[in-house]
Design a protein around this motif. Structure first.
Motif, PDB file in Angstrom:
ATOM      1  N   ARG A 282       0.617  -1.300  -0.085  1.00  0.00           N
ATOM      2  CA  ARG A 282       0.231  -0.099   0.035  1.00  0.00           C
ATOM      3  C   ARG A 282       0.829   1.403  -0.002  1.00  0.00           C
ATOM      4  NH1 ARG A 282      -6.207  -0.696   1.607  1.00  0.00           N
ATOM      5  NH2 ARG A 282      -6.175  -3.098   1.570  1.00  0.00           N
ATOM      6  N   ARG A 287      -1.946   3.998   7.970  1.00  0.00           N
ATOM      7  CA  ARG A 287      -3.200   3.771   8.407  1.00  0.00           C
ATOM      8  C   ARG A 287      -3.531   2.229   8.830  1.00  0.00           C
ATOM      9  NH1 ARG A 287      -6.754   6.799   3.901  1.00  0.00           N
ATOM     10  NH2 ARG A 287      -5.231   5.262   2.753  1.00  0.00           N
ATOM     11  N   VAL A 288      -4.091   2.080   9.819  1.00  0.00           N
ATOM     12  CA  VAL A 288      -4.339   0.590  10.343  1.00  0.00           C
ATOM     13  C   VAL A 288      -5.723   0.099   9.803  1.00  0.00           C
ATOM     14  CG1 VAL A 288      -5.067  -0.851  12.289  1.00  0.00           C
ATOM     15  CG2 VAL A 288      -3.080   1.044  12.535  1.00  0.00           C
ATOM     16  N   ARG A 289      -5.925  -0.690   9.067  1.00  0.00           N
ATOM     17  CA  ARG A 289      -7.156  -1.124   8.465  1.00  0.00           C
ATOM     18  C   ARG A 289      -7.851  -1.975   9.490  1.00  0.00           C
ATOM     19  NH1 ARG A 289      -7.231  -5.357   5.350  1.00  0.00           N
ATOM     20  NH2 ARG A 289      -9.272  -5.146   4.424  1.00  0.00           N
ATOM     21  N   ALA A 290      -9.197  -1.667   9.494  1.00  0.00           N
ATOM     22  CA  ALA A 290     -10.259  -2.536  10.396  1.00  0.00           C
ATOM     23  C   ALA A 290     -10.272  -3.884  10.281  1.00  0.00           C
ATOM     24  CB  ALA A 290     -11.453  -1.873  10.537  1.00  0.00           C
ATOM     25  N   GLY A 291     -10.182  -4.178   8.752  1.00  0.00           N
ATOM     26  CA  GLY A 291     -10.128  -5.776   8.440  1.00  0.00           C
ATOM     27  C   GLY A 291      -8.806  -6.658   8.870  1.00  0.00           C
ATOM     28  N   SER A 292      -7.702  -5.846   8.822  1.00  0.00           N
ATOM     29  CA  SER A 292      -6.275  -6.373   9.471  1.00  0.00           C
ATOM     30  C   SER A 292      -6.531  -6.727  10.649  1.00  0.00           C
ATOM     31  CB  SER A 292      -5.325  -5.594   8.908  1.00  0.00           C
ATOM     32  OG  SER A 292      -4.983  -5.328   7.606  1.00  0.00           O
ATOM     33  N   VAL A 293      -7.138  -5.773  11.519  1.00  0.00           N
ATOM     34  CA  VAL A 293      -7.267  -5.981  12.954  1.00  0.00           C
ATOM     35  C   VAL A 293      -7.946  -7.176  13.230  1.00  0.00           C
ATOM     36  CG1 VAL A 293      -7.939  -5.045  15.108  1.00  0.00           C
ATOM     37  CG2 VAL A 293      -6.803  -3.518  13.399  1.00  0.00           C
ATOM     38  N   HIS A 294      -9.223  -7.224  12.425  1.00  0.00           N
ATOM     39  CA  HIS A 294     -10.317  -8.363  12.607  1.00  0.00           C
ATOM     40  C   HIS A 294      -9.496  -9.652  12.408  1.00  0.00           C
ATOM     41  CE1 HIS A 294     -13.757 -10.526  10.629  1.00  0.00           C
ATOM     42  NE2 HIS A 294     -13.847 -10.927  11.890  1.00  0.00           N
TER      43      HIS A 294
ATOM     44  N   LEU B 245     -13.802   4.457  13.587  1.00  0.00           N
ATOM     45  CA  LEU B 245     -13.160   4.143  12.385  1.00  0.00           C
ATOM     46  C   LEU B 245     -13.299   5.586  11.481  1.00  0.00           C
ATOM     47  CD1 LEU B 245     -14.882   1.596  13.350  1.00  0.00           C
ATOM     48  CD2 LEU B 245     -13.421   0.813  11.516  1.00  0.00           C
ATOM     49  N   LEU B 297     -15.747  -5.808  15.361  1.00  0.00           N
ATOM     50  CA  LEU B 297     -15.524  -5.794  13.949  1.00  0.00           C
ATOM     51  C   LEU B 297     -15.936  -6.784  13.284  1.00  0.00           C
ATOM     52  CD1 LEU B 297     -11.564  -4.814  14.458  1.00  0.00           C
ATOM     53  CD2 LEU B 297     -13.314  -3.526  13.510  1.00  0.00           C
ATOM     54  N   VAL B 307     -16.819  -1.937   5.703  1.00  0.00           N
ATOM     55  CA  VAL B 307     -16.175  -1.658   7.180  1.00  0.00           C
ATOM     56  C   VAL B 307     -14.578  -2.014   7.231  1.00  0.00           C
ATOM     57  CG1 VAL B 307     -16.212  -2.103   9.541  1.00  0.00           C
ATOM     58  CG2 VAL B 307     -18.213  -1.191   8.570  1.00  0.00           C
ATOM     59  N   ALA B 308     -14.427  -3.388   6.534  1.00  0.00           N
ATOM     60  CA  ALA B 308     -12.954  -3.993   6.670  1.00  0.00           C
ATOM     61  C   ALA B 308     -12.026  -3.033   5.961  1.00  0.00           C
ATOM     62  CB  ALA B 308     -12.835  -5.174   5.960  1.00  0.00           C
ATOM     63  N   GLU B 309     -12.262  -2.052   5.027  1.00  0.00           N
ATOM     64  CA  GLU B 309     -11.566  -1.059   4.471  1.00  0.00           C
ATOM     65  C   GLU B 309     -11.325   0.088   5.174  1.00  0.00           C
ATOM     66  OE1 GLU B 309      -9.368  -2.231   2.269  1.00  0.00           O
ATOM     67  OE2 GLU B 309     -10.783  -4.196   2.298  1.00  0.00           O
ATOM     68  N   LEU B 310     -12.037   0.404   6.288  1.00  0.00           N
ATOM     69  CA  LEU B 310     -11.791   1.702   6.934  1.00  0.00           C
ATOM     70  C   LEU B 310     -10.703   1.680   7.973  1.00  0.00           C
ATOM     71  CD1 LEU B 310     -15.513   2.419   7.962  1.00  0.00           C
ATOM     72  CD2 LEU B 310     -14.280   2.879   6.027  1.00  0.00           C
ATOM     73  N   GLU B 311     -10.014   2.929   8.151  1.00  0.00           N
ATOM     74  CA  GLU B 311      -9.135   3.006   9.041  1.00  0.00           C
ATOM     75  C   GLU B 311      -9.647   2.827  10.589  1.00  0.00           C
ATOM     76  OE1 GLU B 311      -7.080   6.754   9.122  1.00  0.00           O
ATOM     77  OE2 GLU B 311      -5.753   6.031  10.722  1.00  0.00           O
ATOM     78  N   LEU B 312      -8.831   1.898  11.273  1.00  0.00           N
ATOM     79  CA  LEU B 312      -9.309   1.683  12.642  1.00  0.00           C
ATOM     80  C   LEU B 312      -8.546   2.992  13.482  1.00  0.00           C
ATOM     81  CD1 LEU B 312     -10.722   0.446  15.074  1.00  0.00           C
ATOM     82  CD2 LEU B 312      -8.911  -1.166  15.195  1.00  0.00           C
TER      83      LEU B 312
END
Lengths: 389, 389
Positions: A282, A287-294, B245, B297, B307-312
């Motif tokens: 990227r 930026r921390v992606r919500a999907g990655s944390v999930h 997010l 999440l 939502v997975a693509e958003l910044e946490l």
């Protein structure tokens, strides 16, 4: 001597300028200053510093993949050097270096994953790496917190971990104690080359430092404009998201590093538990992606259900400085006095001791260690020069 | 007058002391100061302030559950008061109150969830609340980001949201502009009662403020030692974890509040997207559980895959101040001059306008609004007094 009169104005000088104050830059600066070189470290700030978010695994067995044997030899040598490096650093810095040989357990969460893992175990056998195959129940005997789904795995008792944040503090203290000057919040923007050799470095505030030697240790930014195009290594940022959790005293979810196909969990002595890491192309995106944390939480939970009860302290992203062959670039370039130490991908902490040793040898005019030869910086710049010729 | 001579020492005085500077305390202080009372607000700090982490839903339809009809009437009245409250506050504070009537869409992610939701929709019909039943495809026409699993839902176009952080800033500015003094970093520790009426308040630094009136608005701490046991409401902290997010401009995952059985997603005009909230009985524990973040999440992703693509940006925990019947305690107590405004559970932002109005009426010696009668503070203290008698 940091400053000397030269005609009308005062000019700053150094025997060596190190651009970058991550683990690699500081380890090299410490060794260089200790060898007597007047060393100036330019610290552009922690925001993009991969060392700040790294998990700190010293795990050459875990890194063993097909086709990267040269990297593996250097990784094994550096892992072996780590205990002495940590002890020496701790003595020099006067603060703790929390290196811990905790071992690692690689597990498969179903039969397919276990079968794949077993093939990797066979590679370890060919490479002479110590790793014992275990049935699922044997894995759970070692780590009772593992999910019952674990179908098999291998134990790598020599793997270790070190918390990179106190490591950075110790390296900075050791470098300073050895006489290195560290200028905070200052980036190197361009190396000054005269007649094929380094003459100085231009800084972000417009100053120029006269120096015959520059070590570029600028991580994911090393493919940028600091270096002339001919010697610029093909390093790109490879984003990784990582989580820091905290376990109450005595309630760590595991004693060893636990690794699955999709996640690793690193328990530290003080209760910190690191869960990593995503791999994303990227660019310079922190930026921390919500999907990655999930996904990290889900996969850690699949392996070690107790992770759900831990406190989530931090979600962060870092940029792995990555070359086309995933191995670092270490050593001299076609420009006299210009050295590189970068592109360490996911292995910067692991490879810090041998990288610093190699740079110290090069600065002293000695041969690079044999395991470093395949990682020489020149392997990427040579074809470019030929194209330009 | 804040300070007056009284014999040898100087004594601080106030017409009204408000303990607590969350949305409830500040809204009441603003109204009281505007009515001419010399008002001192004691702000113990933001750490445990539920308003700081609240989602800010103004959603009485979403709150409608069986058995809580008295609360629902107050919620509906307060939601109706919100637009005028926001406009008046914005004018008084001179800064934005980002109230937005965006509507809410409650969806079921399978047939069972949809059937349950339809039963709740029927309750809304009985209660006269506006909510239209929609098939899954109709839900997705309203919110194209919804997962294809959505089997049905209902639209509640009157629901709204307000970002509680700028709301707190505005309330603080409005209270100050009306003449209230706000002492930061100072907790009230004990009310001084003389002959059955409030005489003063002891502060954490040992000072005492002479005052005939104390409004306790100390959130989850209101069951603590500030108040005498007889009038202490049975309020406990009900922990909730919530995520913030950020969506790039123009890429919000939904336009309305989206609510499932397990999660809600609140999109704000500026790109913030709030995902909440867990419900946990853990006392005064503000640690964020990894498992809660994982579940939030996962459930947000099930409803709105984008939502997975958003910044946490933030994972936080808050403490809902909660009574046994989930309704707040508002109004006078058996101690003359001691008022309570607390126990708002998950409805503090929603109920702020009507709570502030009720307290202002009480301070003026007028009747409480009819919808507040079932929420009177005395409903919990009376039986205790009888037991003690």
């Amino acid at each position: 001597m940091p400053t000397e009169r030269n005609g009308a104005g005062s000019r700053e000088t150094a025997d060596l300028v190190v651009a970058g104050a991550g683990v690699i830059g500081l380890a090299c600066a410490w060794r260089a200053a200790a060898s007597g070189l007047d060393t100036l470290v330019l610290d552009a700030g922690a925001t993009e510093r991969a060392s700040e978010v790294a998990a700190g695994m010293i795990a050459p067995v875990g890194e063993a993949v097909w086709g990267e044997e040269p990297l593996l030899a250097a990784a094994a040598a550096s892992a072996e050097a780590w205990p002495a490096f940590a002890a020496e650093l701790q003595a020099a810095a006067g603060c703790e270096v929390p290196y811990r040989r905790c071992g690692a357990l690689h597990v498969g969460l179903d039969r397919d994953e276990a079968a794949e893992l077993r093939r990797r175990r066979d590679l370890h056998g060919e490479l002479g790496l110590p790793a014992t195959w275990l049935r699922g129940s044997e894995c759970r005997r070692l780590e009772p917190g593992l999910a019952t789904a674990v179908a098999g795995g291998f134990d790598a008792p020599g793997e270790a971990e070190v918390d990179p944040r106190p490591l950075l503090v110790a390296l900075r203290a050791a470098a300073a104690a050895a006489g290195a000057r560290i200028e905070e919040g200052m980036a190197a923007v361009r190396v000054v080359v005269t007649a094929g050799r380094v003459a100085g470095v231009e800084l972000a505030d417009g100053r120029t430092v006269d120096t015959p030697r520059l070590l570029a240790a600028t991580g994911a930014r090393m493919g940028g404009e600091l270096l002339p195009p001919d010697v610029r290594p093909p390093i790109r940022p490879l984003k990784g998201e990582i989580l820091r959790l905290r376990a109450p005293p005595g309630e760590r979810p595991c004693e060893r590093i636990v690794v699955t196909e999709r996640v690793y969990v690193v328990p530290r002595a003080g209760g910190e538990v690191v869960v990593g890491a995503s791999v994303e192309e990227r660019g310079f995106d922190l930026r921390v992606r919500a999907g990655s944390v999930h996904e990290l939480l889900r996969e850690a939970y699949r392996a070690l259900p107790d992770v759900a009860e831990l406190e989530l302290v931090e979600c962060a992203a870092g940029l792995r400085p990555t070359t086309p062959d995933n191995a670092p670039v270490i050593g001299p370039t076609a420009i006299d006095g210009l050295l590189l130490a970068g592109g360490h991908h996911r292995n910067g902490i692991l490879l810090a001791p041998i990288t610093a040793e190699a740079i110290a040898l090069e600065l002293a005019g000695a041969q690079l260690p044999e395991v470093i030869e395949p990682l020489r910086a020149e392997r990427f710049s040579r074809p470019l020069q030929e194209m330009g010729a």
